[in-house]
Design a protein around this motif. Structure first.
Motif, mmCIF file in Angstrom:
data_model
loop_
_atom_site.group_PDB
_atom_site.id
_atom_site.type_symbol
_atom_site.label_atom_id
_atom_site.label_comp_id
_atom_site.label_asym_id
_atom_site.label_seq_id
_atom_site.Cartn_x
_atom_site.Cartn_y
_atom_site.Cartn_z
ATOM 1 N N LEU A 73 0.832 -1.202 0.000
ATOM 2 C CA LEU A 73 0.000 0.000 0.000
ATOM 3 C C LEU A 73 0.869 1.255 0.000
ATOM 4 O O LEU A 73 0.617 2.199 -0.749
ATOM 5 N N TYR A 74 1.900 1.242 0.814
ATOM 6 C CA TYR A 74 2.816 2.386 0.877
ATOM 7 C C TYR A 74 3.501 2.602 -0.483
ATOM 8 O O TYR A 74 3.600 3.735 -0.954
ATOM 9 N N ALA A 75 3.939 1.534 -1.122
ATOM 10 C CA ALA A 75 4.600 1.648 -2.426
ATOM 11 C C ALA A 75 3.638 2.217 -3.468
ATOM 12 O O ALA A 75 4.008 3.094 -4.256
ATOM 13 N N GLN A 76 2.389 1.742 -3.459
ATOM 14 C CA GLN A 76 1.400 2.252 -4.406
ATOM 15 C C GLN A 76 1.073 3.715 -4.123
ATOM 16 O O GLN A 76 0.941 4.515 -5.043
ATOM 17 N N TYR A 77 0.929 4.067 -2.852
ATOM 18 C CA TYR A 77 0.654 5.456 -2.483
ATOM 19 C C TYR A 77 1.775 6.352 -2.994
ATOM 20 O O TYR A 77 1.521 7.406 -3.591
ATOM 21 N N ASN A 78 3.007 5.945 -2.781
ATOM 22 C CA ASN A 78 4.141 6.765 -3.222
ATOM 23 C C ASN A 78 4.181 6.901 -4.737
ATOM 24 O O ASN A 78 4.494 7.978 -5.262
ATOM 25 N N ALA A 79 3.863 5.816 -5.457
ATOM 26 C CA ALA A 79 3.854 5.880 -6.918
ATOM 27 C C ALA A 79 2.787 6.866 -7.406
ATOM 28 O O ALA A 79 3.055 7.702 -8.274
ATOM 29 N N VAL A 80 1.592 6.773 -6.842
ATOM 30 C CA VAL A 80 0.512 7.682 -7.238
ATOM 31 C C VAL A 80 0.849 9.113 -6.827
ATOM 32 O O VAL A 80 0.649 10.059 -7.597
ATOM 33 N N HIS A 81 1.395 9.274 -5.636
ATOM 34 C CA HIS A 81 1.762 10.608 -5.148
ATOM 35 C C HIS A 81 2.807 11.242 -6.060
ATOM 36 O O HIS A 81 2.714 12.429 -6.404
ATOM 37 N N GLU A 82 3.782 10.464 -6.478
ATOM 38 C CA GLU A 82 4.824 10.976 -7.373
ATOM 39 C C GLU A 82 4.220 11.422 -8.702
ATOM 40 O O GLU A 82 4.557 12.481 -9.235
ATOM 41 N N LYS A 83 3.292 10.634 -9.235
ATOM 42 C CA LYS A 83 2.650 11.002 -10.503
ATOM 43 C C LYS A 83 1.790 12.251 -10.358
ATOM 44 O O LYS A 83 1.792 13.114 -11.228
ATOM 45 N N LEU A 84 1.049 12.353 -9.256
ATOM 46 C CA LEU A 84 0.229 13.547 -9.030
ATOM 47 C C LEU A 84 1.086 14.797 -8.852
ATOM 48 O O LEU A 84 0.752 15.870 -9.355
ATOM 49 N N THR A 85 2.191 14.659 -8.144
ATOM 50 C CA THR A 85 3.097 15.789 -7.957
ATOM 51 C C THR A 85 3.659 16.238 -9.302
ATOM 52 O O THR A 85 3.700 17.438 -9.612
ATOM 53 N N SER A 86 4.056 15.283 -10.134
ATOM 54 C CA SER A 86 4.584 15.600 -11.459
ATOM 55 C C SER A 86 3.514 16.246 -12.334
ATOM 56 O O SER A 86 3.774 17.237 -13.022
ATOM 57 N N LEU A 87 2.306 15.702 -12.295
ATOM 58 C CA LEU A 87 1.205 16.262 -13.069
ATOM 59 C C LEU A 87 0.894 17.685 -12.634
ATOM 60 O O LEU A 87 0.725 18.591 -13.459
#
Length: 147
Positions: A73-87
């Motif tokens: 869950l933490y890994a998925q959260y970080n992946a989504v968070h990174e994409k949202l930050t980039s977007l």
């Protein structure tokens, strides 16, 4: 034979409709500035999005043994968070670039202040770097079979 009002394949009426008035560009520029201002003060601000992180220990205290689902869950959260930050960052940059481009269309790019031309170039380079980083991540994923 072409009608008398045709110039280079485009009628004079159509050419006149394609001309951009200074007033229309000013109105559009104000809208872009408003959107950029609203983005900067919203939760979508790149700095605010980037600050919304979680600590892995908050999902898995370790007191009751291993909990691999929490790690996933933490890994998925970080992946989504990174994409949202980039977007969010890319959106912010694109809106800023549109504002400068509108001013350039209105006054002529050569008539923009040196700082605006420099900033426009910086934005283009940063957006390219973001795109290149995304491309290299995707090509790296393809090599490893990850998604």
């Amino acid at each position: 034979m072409l009608p008398a009002d045709m110039v280079g394949g485009v009628s004079a009426t159509r050419a006149a409709n394609l001309e951009v008035s200074g007033e229309a560009l000013s109105t559009f520029m104000k809208r872009v500035d408003t959107v950029l201002s609203e983005l900067e003060s919203s939760a979508g601000n790149p700095k605010r999005v980037g600050a919304q992180t979680i600590n892995p220990a908050s999902l898995n205290s370790g007191k009751h043994g291993a909990f691999p689902e929490a790690d996933d869950l933490y890994a998925q959260y970080n992946a989504v968070h990174e994409k949202l930050t980039s977007l969010s960052r890319t959106l912010h940059l694109q809106i800023e670039a549109i504002g400068i481009a509108v001013q350039g269309a209105h006054r002529g790019f050569d008539n923009l202040e040196e700082e605006q031309r420099r900033r426009f170039h910086e934005i283009q380079m940063e957006i390219r770097r973001i795109g290149d980083a995304k491309g290299s991540k995707h090509s790296g994923d393809a090599k490893t079979g990850a998604m």
